[in-house]
Design a protein around this motif. Structure first.
Motif, short mmCIF file in Angstrom:
data_model
loop_
_atom_site.label_atom_id
_atom_site.label_comp_id
_atom_site.label_asym_id
_atom_site.label_seq_id
_atom_site.Cartn_x
_atom_site.Cartn_y
_atom_site.Cartn_z
N LYS A 42 52.71 -8.56 14.39
CA LYS A 42 53.91 -7.73 14.48
C LYS A 42 54.13 -6.89 13.23
O LYS A 42 54.75 -5.83 13.27
N LEU A 43 53.59 -7.36 12.10
CA LEU A 43 53.79 -6.68 10.82
C LEU A 43 52.64 -5.75 10.45
O LEU A 43 52.75 -4.97 9.51
N ALA A 44 51.56 -5.81 11.19
CA ALA A 44 50.30 -5.22 10.73
C ALA A 44 50.28 -3.71 10.68
O ALA A 44 49.54 -3.11 9.89
N GLY A 45 51.02 -3.02 11.53
CA GLY A 45 50.94 -1.57 11.55
C GLY A 45 49.64 -1.10 12.18
O GLY A 45 48.96 -1.84 12.90
N GLU A 46 49.28 0.16 11.89
CA GLU A 46 48.12 0.77 12.55
C GLU A 46 46.87 0.77 11.69
O GLU A 46 45.77 1.03 12.17
N GLY A 47 47.02 0.51 10.40
CA GLY A 47 45.87 0.61 9.50
C GLY A 47 45.06 -0.66 9.43
O GLY A 47 45.34 -1.64 10.14
N PRO A 48 44.05 -0.68 8.56
CA PRO A 48 43.23 -1.89 8.41
C PRO A 48 44.03 -3.01 7.74
O PRO A 48 45.04 -2.79 7.08
N VAL A 49 43.53 -4.23 7.94
CA VAL A 49 44.17 -5.45 7.44
C VAL A 49 43.24 -6.09 6.42
O VAL A 49 42.02 -6.11 6.61
N LEU A 50 43.81 -6.64 5.35
CA LEU A 50 43.02 -7.32 4.33
C LEU A 50 43.58 -8.71 4.11
O LEU A 50 44.77 -8.88 3.82
N GLU A 51 42.70 -9.73 4.22
CA GLU A 51 43.11 -11.10 3.91
C GLU A 51 42.46 -11.55 2.61
O GLU A 51 41.24 -11.44 2.44
N LEU A 52 43.27 -12.09 1.71
CA LEU A 52 42.78 -12.64 0.45
C LEU A 52 42.57 -14.14 0.63
O LEU A 52 43.44 -14.84 1.12
N GLY A 53 41.41 -14.65 0.19
CA GLY A 53 41.10 -16.06 0.42
C GLY A 53 40.90 -16.34 1.90
O GLY A 53 41.54 -17.20 2.48
N MET A 54 39.96 -15.63 2.51
CA MET A 54 39.79 -15.66 3.96
C MET A 54 39.28 -16.99 4.49
O MET A 54 39.51 -17.34 5.65
N GLY A 55 38.59 -17.75 3.66
CA GLY A 55 38.08 -19.05 4.10
C GLY A 55 37.10 -18.92 5.25
O GLY A 55 36.21 -18.07 5.25
#
Length: 251
Positions: A42-55
């Motif tokens: 719901k928060l992501a918007g239209e652009g790319p997503v980046l996860e830090l510490g993806m595991g």
């Protein structure tokens, strides 16, 4: 003096390398994961997503399956290998490295760090550096989302001496006991994993900070609080909350 193997970054790295093959079985968190992914989508918007510490991709892969362009940073090669071996693992753009540096190019509509992973960083200086880099990599309308323990609730639970049941199945039982060191604003999580008539003792050290401290550090980095939730399920943050989900935006 703290020995190198007892430093937060060292213990977290050793844990990740030694137990990557067991991580999903022990710490999958299916109910929490679904709520986490729903909120992030719901928060992501239209652009790319980046996860830090993806595991191993607990959150990244479900986001990718929902159609998001997911990027990630992970320090552990063993964790990264587990992610890549999963269905859809090749669809996630993964960078090996220290997420305190946010070592990627471009900007993102959502940057996230979940499961308390932000506080595995070795020092407050690393945390501040990470927040500053996050602000530089956010789109103008983008958001940064993290979760963290409420220190007071953490202290009450630790003082009770009653271990937390992290996971229980027919095959294993995982208990967690935390010891807090207020002189360094750190705590050590002791995990006892009983499986196949054997017991593993895992130790991981974390920093902690109050929500107000995090807000001040975020302001120094060029971020401001947009909203704070009391759970990934979307409940309000109240005096009874044991952890929080905080959403920051660029100032």
């Amino acid at each position: 003096m703290t020995s190198p193997q007892d430093r937060p970054a060292a213990t977290a790295a050793r844990y990740a390398e030694d137990h990557a093959a067991d991580y999903d079985r022990w710490f999958a968190k299916p109910g929490i994961t679904e709520a986490t992914v729903d909120t992030l989508a719901k928060l992501a918007g239209e652009g790319p997503v980046l996860e830090l510490g993806m595991g191993t991709g607990r959150v990244a892969l479900p986001l990718a399956r929902r159609g998001f362009d997911v990027h990630g940073v992970e320090a552990s090669e063993a964790m990264a290998a587990r992610l890549r071996a999963k269905p859809g693992g090749d669809d996630v753009r993964l960078t090996l490295g220290d997420f305190a540096e946010v070592p990627v190019e471009g900007v993102f509509s959502l940057i996230l760090v979940v499961g308390g992973t932000l506080f595995e960083l070795a020092s407050r200086e690393d945390l501040q550096r990470c927040l500053t880099a996050v602000a530089d990599h956010l789109e103008p309308a983008g958001v940064f989302v993290l979760d963290a323990h409420v220190p007071e609730a953490l202290a009450v639970a630790a003082a009770s001496g009653v271990p937390e049941v992290v996971s229980e199945t027919d095959e294993h039982l995982i208990l967690c006991h935390r010891r807090i060191d207020p002189s360094t604003a750190t705590y050590r999580s002791h995990y006892l994993v009983h499986e196949a008539d054997r017991t593993h003792h895992l130790r991981v050290r974390f920093h902690y900070a109050s929500p107000g401290e995090l807000d001040l550090m975020a302001e120094r980095a060029g971020l401001r609080l947009r909203t704070r939730l009391g759970s990934w399920g979307g409940g309000p943050f109240t005096r009874d909350s044991t952890y929080h989900v905080s959403v920051y935006e660029r100032r």
